[in-house]
Design a protein around this motif. Structure first.
Motif, PDB file in Angstrom:
ATOM      1  N   ARG A 151       0.662  -1.738   0.623  1.00  0.00           N
ATOM      2  CA  ARG A 151       0.223   0.053   0.080  1.00  0.00           C
ATOM      3  C   ARG A 151       1.205   1.218   0.179  1.00  0.00           C
ATOM      4  O   ARG A 151       0.111   2.420   0.312  1.00  0.00           O
ATOM      5  CB  ARG A 151      -0.824   0.113   0.842  1.00  0.00           C
ATOM      6  CG  ARG A 151      -1.626  -1.624   1.212  1.00  0.00           C
ATOM      7  CD  ARG A 151      -2.697  -1.490   2.592  1.00  0.00           C
ATOM      8  NE  ARG A 151      -3.886  -1.088   1.930  1.00  0.00           N
ATOM      9  CZ  ARG A 151      -5.314  -1.597   2.430  1.00  0.00           C
ATOM     10  NH1 ARG A 151      -5.242  -1.506   3.762  1.00  0.00           N
ATOM     11  NH2 ARG A 151      -6.220  -1.117   2.063  1.00  0.00           N
ATOM     12  N   GLU A 181       0.341   9.522   4.732  1.00  0.00           N
ATOM     13  CA  GLU A 181       1.280   8.316   3.584  1.00  0.00           C
ATOM     14  C   GLU A 181       0.796   7.029   5.380  1.00  0.00           C
ATOM     15  O   GLU A 181       0.831   7.730   6.347  1.00  0.00           O
ATOM     16  CB  GLU A 181       2.659   8.468   4.071  1.00  0.00           C
ATOM     17  CG  GLU A 181       2.260   8.511   2.116  1.00  0.00           C
ATOM     18  CD  GLU A 181       3.710   8.534   1.305  1.00  0.00           C
ATOM     19  OE1 GLU A 181       4.341   7.060   1.858  1.00  0.00           O
ATOM     20  OE2 GLU A 181       4.401   9.594   0.788  1.00  0.00           O
ATOM     21  N   LEU A 182       0.544   6.892   4.588  1.00  0.00           N
ATOM     22  CA  LEU A 182      -0.033   4.779   5.370  1.00  0.00           C
ATOM     23  C   LEU A 182       1.866   4.198   6.320  1.00  0.00           C
ATOM     24  O   LEU A 182       2.740   4.309   5.963  1.00  0.00           O
ATOM     25  CB  LEU A 182      -0.391   4.147   4.794  1.00  0.00           C
ATOM     26  CG  LEU A 182      -2.498   4.536   4.213  1.00  0.00           C
ATOM     27  CD1 LEU A 182      -2.558   3.135   4.125  1.00  0.00           C
ATOM     28  CD2 LEU A 182      -3.065   4.375   6.031  1.00  0.00           C
ATOM     29  N   GLU A 183       1.587   4.051   7.479  1.00  0.00           N
ATOM     30  CA  GLU A 183       2.206   4.035   7.974  1.00  0.00           C
ATOM     31  C   GLU A 183       2.526   2.057   7.426  1.00  0.00           C
ATOM     32  O   GLU A 183       3.363   1.562   7.502  1.00  0.00           O
ATOM     33  CB  GLU A 183       2.707   3.413   9.922  1.00  0.00           C
ATOM     34  CG  GLU A 183       2.687   5.736   9.453  1.00  0.00           C
ATOM     35  CD  GLU A 183       2.829   5.315  11.352  1.00  0.00           C
ATOM     36  OE1 GLU A 183       3.529   5.636  11.933  1.00  0.00           O
ATOM     37  OE2 GLU A 183       2.351   5.344  11.783  1.00  0.00           O
ATOM     38  N   VAL A 184       1.337   1.590   7.686  1.00  0.00           N
ATOM     39  CA  VAL A 184       1.395   0.557   7.568  1.00  0.00           C
ATOM     40  C   VAL A 184       1.799   0.488   5.693  1.00  0.00           C
ATOM     41  O   VAL A 184       0.460   0.560   4.947  1.00  0.00           O
ATOM     42  CB  VAL A 184       1.014  -0.539   8.013  1.00  0.00           C
ATOM     43  CG1 VAL A 184      -0.088  -1.406   7.668  1.00  0.00           C
ATOM     44  CG2 VAL A 184       0.266  -0.563   9.746  1.00  0.00           C
ATOM     45  N   GLN A 186       2.691  -2.622   3.955  1.00  0.00           N
ATOM     46  CA  GLN A 186       2.686  -4.402   3.216  1.00  0.00           C
ATOM     47  C   GLN A 186       1.473  -4.971   4.559  1.00  0.00           C
ATOM     48  O   GLN A 186       2.045  -5.153   5.672  1.00  0.00           O
ATOM     49  CB  GLN A 186       3.837  -4.852   2.811  1.00  0.00           C
ATOM     50  CG  GLN A 186       4.575  -3.578   1.678  1.00  0.00           C
ATOM     51  CD  GLN A 186       6.044  -4.359   1.349  1.00  0.00           C
ATOM     52  OE1 GLN A 186       7.400  -4.709   2.193  1.00  0.00           O
ATOM     53  NE2 GLN A 186       5.743  -5.330   0.372  1.00  0.00           N
ATOM     54  N   VAL A 187       0.444  -5.967   3.316  1.00  0.00           N
ATOM     55  CA  VAL A 187      -0.130  -6.693   4.673  1.00  0.00           C
ATOM     56  C   VAL A 187       0.037  -7.663   4.256  1.00  0.00           C
ATOM     57  O   VAL A 187      -0.285  -7.723   2.755  1.00  0.00           O
ATOM     58  CB  VAL A 187      -2.023  -5.501   4.341  1.00  0.00           C
ATOM     59  CG1 VAL A 187      -2.641  -6.875   5.039  1.00  0.00           C
ATOM     60  CG2 VAL A 187      -1.673  -4.017   5.000  1.00  0.00           C
ATOM     61  N   SER A 195      -0.983   6.931  11.957  1.00  0.00           N
ATOM     62  CA  SER A 195      -1.759   7.648  10.677  1.00  0.00           C
ATOM     63  C   SER A 195      -3.464   7.484  11.230  1.00  0.00           C
ATOM     64  O   SER A 195      -3.918   7.124  12.867  1.00  0.00           O
ATOM     65  CB  SER A 195      -2.225   6.026  10.151  1.00  0.00           C
ATOM     66  OG  SER A 195      -0.364   5.783   9.537  1.00  0.00           O
ATOM     67  N   GLY A 219       4.958  -7.650   5.654  1.00  0.00           N
ATOM     68  CA  GLY A 219       3.616  -7.128   6.104  1.00  0.00           C
ATOM     69  C   GLY A 219       3.432  -7.640   6.961  1.00  0.00           C
ATOM     70  O   GLY A 219       4.306  -8.598   8.077  1.00  0.00           O
ATOM     71  N   VAL A 220       2.264  -7.343   7.275  1.00  0.00           N
ATOM     72  CA  VAL A 220       2.783  -6.714   8.728  1.00  0.00           C
ATOM     73  C   VAL A 220       0.771  -8.082   9.262  1.00  0.00           C
ATOM     74  O   VAL A 220       0.217  -8.345   8.376  1.00  0.00           O
ATOM     75  CB  VAL A 220       1.555  -5.514   9.123  1.00  0.00           C
ATOM     76  CG1 VAL A 220       2.665  -4.517   9.647  1.00  0.00           C
ATOM     77  CG2 VAL A 220       0.774  -4.809   8.686  1.00  0.00           C
ATOM     78  N   GLU A 233      -7.050  -1.702   6.654  1.00  0.00           N
ATOM     79  CA  GLU A 233      -6.176  -0.181   7.420  1.00  0.00           C
ATOM     80  C   GLU A 233      -6.455   1.419   6.847  1.00  0.00           C
ATOM     81  O   GLU A 233      -5.946   2.347   7.468  1.00  0.00           O
ATOM     82  CB  GLU A 233      -4.529  -0.539   7.315  1.00  0.00           C
ATOM     83  CG  GLU A 233      -4.098  -1.286   8.744  1.00  0.00           C
ATOM     84  CD  GLU A 233      -3.983  -0.347   9.760  1.00  0.00           C
ATOM     85  OE1 GLU A 233      -3.353   0.519   8.710  1.00  0.00           O
ATOM     86  OE2 GLU A 233      -3.722  -1.148  10.804  1.00  0.00           O
TER      87      GLU A 233
END
Lengths: 250, 250
Positions: free
Chosen positions: A183, A193-196, A198-199, B116, B166-167, B215
């Motif tokens: 992402r 901006e999103l911190e996370v 990659q999911v 975020s 990834g998370v 997210e």
């Protein structure tokens, strides 16, 4: 709304079984008609059994390296020999614990070699991971398509984790959905901006299915997940392996 | 059969909000009547917001240690100061990465500090984890019981992992179900002792809910899970923290 349905009534899988036919029959017996937008989650154990990844310990001769390592971990040297053959590096060793980097990149206890619920008359055997779980997932999706529809397929296994107690299920093989979604560049509701970035969706799917499949005597080796809208993409499970040069913990 | 239902229509949570009332109203608006055997999964973000765990960066004065660490990680020294205040140890440092052991034992990027989707007019703020997420989960279950039923509660957050990209979502607070179940002594179908002896059910529940919550901008901060039969027990989320003396990776 997501539903997770256990696919009950799957008999013990033995080498040479056609998993797709068995799963298609079991789905029908559970009044389930799989769709292209479903996700079928199966345990790596039944895939390995169908692919005859059994190994007889009495036919394994431990090398000197295996004898050394087995003395440090106090594990069966024949099992340790197979761990060494399946892996590219030994990551950590402690009493009764060998964490290895499997040749697929997966960092797992015993390089993923399994000794539970192997089926009858396999007291002195163990079971290796499928040789290429992403290919197995794709082949299963191909075969299911021939008998009706093509759900996405996730092959799951249970992994321990650093820092946290207990195992969770993760994905070792994936076909038809993005195992991980990047992402980067997306922004939150307030424009930051999103911190996370990659999911690991496939791992979360494996864990969700793990809630209905379980590990013990009543274990159900396949789960149908319905109602999840996958992001675009088709990254295989090997995308979930953190490259060694990016890993702070190897 | 397990179902996971997103609870839509929850407005931005602000400090002082009564989460139980807001969730009860949103459940009703989604035609959901929670039951004692449901699991309500909420993000740590909305719990932290309700508990006013916001911190204004312009009011933080970095210590010398924070300045040193921020120079190594190239991160805002004020954020780094808060990371140090929230944690008991710095586990790894790299460019733009600080992995810390939070005082609750959780090993997380930035000690779980979040920047975020904080809500409007919070550009120079960050959000800490709830001060005691297990207690928050219990309090939420208590408050929901006063307005009808007492589902189990899981408070989730997204964690990176060693070795895997990834998370995934894991549980940081739990009430009313066993966060982890010890199966030592159980046997498989063939009488061998189970190798997988502890299962981190609460983490798998958090991951399952993560599939419906997401997210990004469309994020849904609460999910109702129905149809899971929990094993007996009531272990809190702190049980998921691997004790330092058993951790091969600290």
């Amino acid at each position: 709304l997501i539903t997770l349905v256990p696919i009950r009534g799957i008999a013990e899988i033995v080498p040479g079984d056609c998993l797709a036919d068995i799963l298609a029959a079991a789905l029908a017996a559970n009044d389930l008609v799989p769709r292209n937008d479903d996700v079928l989650v199966v345990t790596s154990k039944i895939v390995s059994k169908a692919e005859d990844r059994f190994r007889r310990l009495d036919r394994v001769t431990p090398s000197d390296a295996a004898l050394d390592l087995s003395a440090r971990a106090l594990k069966d040297p024949r099992l340790v020999q197979l761990v060494l053959e399946e892996s590219t590096a030994i990551v950590r060793v402690a009493l009764n614990v060998i964490i290895a980097r499997h040749r697929l990149g997966l960092v797992m206890a015993n390089a993923g070699i399994d000794a539970s619920n192997l089926g009858r008359d396999r007291a002195d055997q163990v079971l290796l991971l499928p040789s290429d779980p992403d290919a197995s997932a794709r082949a299963l999706a191909d075969a299911l398509e021939r008998v009706g529809s093509r759900p996405a397929v996730v092959i799951s296994d249970s992994f321990g984790r650093p820092w946290r107690m207990g195992v969770v299920n993760v994905a070792v093989g994936v076909s038809g959905l993005p195992a991980i979604v990047d992402r980067r560049g997306e922004r939150d509701r307030d424009g930051r901006e999103l911190e996370v970035t990659q999911v690991a969706f496939a791992d979360m799917i494996a864990s969700a299915a793990g809630l209905v499949s379980g590990e013990a005597a009543e274990g159900v080796p396949a789960v149908l997940m319905r109602g999840w809208t996958p992001p675009a993409g088709d990254a295989p499970a090997v995308s979930l392996v953190r490259p060694v040069d990016q890993d702070l913990f190897l």
